[in-house]
Design an enzyme around this catalytic site. Structure first.
Site, mmCIF file in Angstrom:
data_model
loop_
_atom_site.group_PDB
_atom_site.id
_atom_site.type_symbol
_atom_site.label_atom_id
_atom_site.label_comp_id
_atom_site.label_asym_id
_atom_site.label_seq_id
_atom_site.Cartn_x
_atom_site.Cartn_y
_atom_site.Cartn_z
ATOM 1 N N CYS A 102 0.832 -1.216 0.000
ATOM 2 C CA CYS A 102 0.000 0.000 0.000
ATOM 3 C C CYS A 102 0.860 1.257 0.000
ATOM 4 C CB CYS A 102 -0.909 0.029 1.223
ATOM 5 S SG CYS A 102 -2.242 -1.149 1.150
HETATM 6 N N1 LIG Z 1 -3.748 -5.783 2.506
HETATM 7 C C1 LIG Z 1 -3.958 -4.574 2.999
HETATM 8 O O1 LIG Z 1 -3.509 -4.261 4.093
HETATM 9 C C2 LIG Z 1 -4.762 -3.544 2.227
HETATM 10 C C3 LIG Z 1 -5.251 -2.444 2.927
HETATM 11 C C4 LIG Z 1 -5.996 -1.509 2.248
HETATM 12 C C5 LIG Z 1 -6.225 -1.650 0.881
HETATM 13 N N2 LIG Z 1 -5.706 -2.722 0.211
HETATM 14 C C6 LIG Z 1 -5.996 -2.831 -1.224
HETATM 15 O O2 LIG Z 1 -6.972 -3.846 -1.402
HETATM 16 C C7 LIG Z 1 -6.764 -4.522 -2.641
HETATM 17 C C8 LIG Z 1 -6.577 -6.015 -2.384
HETATM 18 O O3 LIG Z 1 -5.427 -6.198 -1.590
HETATM 19 P P1 LIG Z 1 -5.124 -7.531 -0.799
HETATM 20 O O4 LIG Z 1 -4.000 -7.236 0.127
HETATM 21 O O5 LIG Z 1 -6.374 -8.107 -0.234
HETATM 22 O O6 LIG Z 1 -4.596 -8.455 -1.979
HETATM 23 P P2 LIG Z 1 -4.345 -10.032 -1.928
HETATM 24 O O7 LIG Z 1 -3.322 -10.319 -2.937
HETATM 25 O O8 LIG Z 1 -4.148 -10.468 -0.512
HETATM 26 O O9 LIG Z 1 -5.735 -10.647 -2.392
HETATM 27 C C9 LIG Z 1 -6.269 -10.450 -3.642
HETATM 28 C C10 LIG Z 1 -7.005 -11.699 -4.070
HETATM 29 O O10 LIG Z 1 -7.626 -11.444 -5.311
HETATM 30 C C11 LIG Z 1 -7.561 -12.625 -6.101
HETATM 31 N N3 LIG Z 1 -7.748 -12.265 -7.490
HETATM 32 C C12 LIG Z 1 -6.898 -11.668 -8.346
HETATM 33 N N4 LIG Z 1 -7.477 -11.475 -9.543
HETATM 34 C C13 LIG Z 1 -8.725 -11.974 -9.453
HETATM 35 C C14 LIG Z 1 -9.797 -12.073 -10.350
HETATM 36 N N5 LIG Z 1 -9.714 -11.592 -11.606
HETATM 37 N N6 LIG Z 1 -10.915 -12.676 -9.937
HETATM 38 C C15 LIG Z 1 -11.014 -13.160 -8.690
HETATM 39 N N7 LIG Z 1 -10.036 -13.078 -7.773
HETATM 40 C C16 LIG Z 1 -8.898 -12.488 -8.156
HETATM 41 C C17 LIG Z 1 -6.196 -13.199 -5.768
HETATM 42 O O11 LIG Z 1 -6.140 -14.569 -6.080
HETATM 43 C C18 LIG Z 1 -6.103 -12.919 -4.268
HETATM 44 O O12 LIG Z 1 -6.595 -13.988 -3.489
HETATM 45 C C19 LIG Z 1 -5.547 -3.852 -3.279
HETATM 46 O O13 LIG Z 1 -5.982 -2.841 -4.120
HETATM 47 C C20 LIG Z 1 -4.818 -3.267 -2.076
HETATM 48 O O14 LIG Z 1 -4.013 -2.168 -2.438
HETATM 49 C C21 LIG Z 1 -4.993 -3.684 0.861
#
Ligand SMILES: NC(=O)c1ccc[n+]([C@@H]2O[C@H](COP(=O)([O-])OP(=O)(O)OC[C@H]3O[C@@H](n4cnc5c(N)ncnc54)[C@H](O)[C@@H]3O)[C@@H](O)[C@H]2O)c1
Length: 441
Positions: free
Chosen positions: A281
């Site tokens: 992030c």
């Molecule tokens: N992790 C954090 O602390 C956090 C905090 C705030 C915002 N975010 C934002 O949230 C979003 C997700 O982050 P995250 O950490 O959960 O990511 P992550 O990688 O942990 O999880 C994302 C999931 O999406 C799945 N995925 C990818 N493409 C896909 C598709 N086309 N169809 C279905 N599933 C699909 C992946 O397999 C994975 O399981 C990002 O934009 C990130 O910047 C993350």
């Protein structure tokens, strides 16, 4: 085009389903953001279906286990047993869902430009099964305008109209993995829709499962809120990292400076230096803003500068190690360096963009023998590294220098202070322990 009466009926039907918690909820992307969100809505009584491309994650959820540290497996198990939570790899379920939250990754491309592949691919799949009476919310962090400029045309391409047949919002996710005090349910949720009714529908939805909702005037504002928050952190950390380098040259203890400044009861918020910015992030999201700003003909100089300063920190840490070893009469080449903590921050198991990776690489490229310990990360196979965590006291005792990169609470700092020959502490984890062999950032 729907008539006003049809629109009102569709809107009232969805609102009633949400109010009575009979709406069928879908979450696309079951990672650090999506799984906790799916669990909150299932816990609030909704029937929730998670969709992910990774069959292994889907299997684990359906078997009632959890792969996310902050989501207890017992909670997943009981929700799966109560049939409140299920997962699939098949987007066809969207045809039976009333709401869909998209929580897929938004990384950066090689040129630090937004990589929207995951968002677009997931949205295309959702669009295939979009039907009247649905609420769609994008939660992935992204640049201002994404929801309106990229998702809206896609969802309207089949003939349905936003605000009439379906509702579309952006709601930034603010989850802070490993934070024992704040989690998905009690972090205020900002939501902004394409139309005012979209915002109302989004707010009505989140209100069922989360404690505080903050509606804003548009999806664009909601998108920018998240980027302001993360840019604010990135720039302040960049400032304090730059000050750390300055203070080192002037022989001033930056930690003491910050602690004293933090006694000011107004107008100051402490940020602390560190080995570099980690996670997916803070080091990444501000570049979404600078990219969009460039598109609009502007420059985001603070962001570029803070990115540069923070990017210097792993090298700065290695130079500290090198100087400390030189003072002890040892060259870095051939020395055994033991890194404590490789996750990007305290008490979590995520190594994405962790500065520990850069530090290990630089140490290795200068001829050091590297090892690490991290009880949250038993094996490290990222970025060409393939190491296993060495958690016994021998690794600390035998190292020429121990580098504390992540200040996990499970480490016993006083025993490390006793058994290590030389320590470079990048997190002030040894606060209160003064000894000549402990060198702080
Ligand atoms: N992790 C954090 O602390 C956090 C905090 C705030 C915002 N975010 C934002 O949230 C979003 C997700 O982050 P995250 O950490 O959960 O990511 P992550 O990688 O942990 O999880 C994302 C999931 O999406 C799945 N995925 C990818 N493409 C896909 C598709 N086309 N169809 C279905 N599933 C699909 C992946 O397999 C994975 O399981 C990002 O934009 C990130 O910047 C993350």
């Amino acid at each position: 085009m729907a008539t006003a009466v049809q629109t009102r009926n569709t809107l009232e039907t969805l609102a009633a389903k949400i109010d009575s918690r009979t709406a069928r909820v879908g979450v696309v992307g079951l990672g650090y953001v999506g799984l906790p969100l799916a669990v909150e809505f299932a816990d609030a009584g909704f029937s929730v279906t998670g969709i992910d491309l990774q069959a292994e994650k889907v299997k684990q959820i359906n078997q009632g286990s959890s792969y996310i540290q902050d989501v207890p497996p017992e909670q997943v198990r009981s929700l799966v047993e109560e049939r409140k939570l299920a997962a699939t790899t098949d987007f066809a379920v969207v045809a039976d869902l009333d709401t869909v939250n998209i929580c897929v990754p938004t990384p950066l491309g090689k040129a630090k430009d937004p990589d929207m592949t995951f968002v677009m691919e997931a949205s295309r799949q959702v669009a295939r099964y979009l039907h009247p009476g649905m609420l769609i919310v994008l939660e992935s962090t992204t640049y201002p305008g994404t929801t309106e400029e990229m998702l809206l045309p896609l969802f309207e391409s089949g003939g349905l109209r936003v605000g009439e047949d379906f509702w579309l919002c952006f709601s930034p996710e603010r989850v802070d993995p490993g934070n024992p005090q704040f989690h998905t349910r009690n972090i205020p949720k900002v939501v902004g829709g394409i139309t005012p009714q979209c915002t109302n529908m989004g707010a009505c939805f989140y209100r069922q499962a989360l404690e505080t909702i903050v509606p804003v005037g548009s999806a664009r504002v909601a998108e920018t809120v998240k980027l302001l928050e993360n840019t604010f952190r990135m720039i302040n950390i960049g400032l304090v990292n730059e000050l750390t380098i300055m203070c080192e040259r002037m022989g001033i203890d930056i930690w003491e400076v910050i602690d004293a400044a933090a006694t000011k009861p107004f107008g100051f918020m402490p940020f602390y230096p560190g080995p570099g910015l980690g996670g997916h992030c803070i080091p990444i999201d501000p570049f979404y803003l600078s990219w969009k700003s460039k598109q609009a003909g502007g420059e985001a100089r603070f962001i570029e500068l803070a990115g540069w300063v923070n990017g210097q920190m792993p090298e700065f840490v290695v130079s500290k190690v090198q100087n400390a070893l030189n003072d002890a009469g040892k060259p870095l080449k051939g020395s055994r360096i033991h890194v404590m903590g490789v996750a990007y921050k305290r008490d979590i198991d995520d190594v994405r963009e962790s500065p520990a990776l850069d530090i290990l690489h630089v140490l290795r490229s200068r001829g050091a023998q590297v090892s690490y310990s991290d009880p949250h990360v038993p094996r490290l196979t990222a970025d060409g590294l393939d190491l296993s965590s060495e958690d016994g006291p021998e690794a600390v005792g035998e190292a020429d220098c121990v580098v504390i990169v992540t200040d996990h609470r499970v480490f016993d700092y006083s025993s490390i202070a006793q058994s290590a020959r030389l320590i470079v502490d990048t997190r002030n984890a040894m606060k209160g322990i003064a000894a000549p062999h402990i060198i702080r950032l």
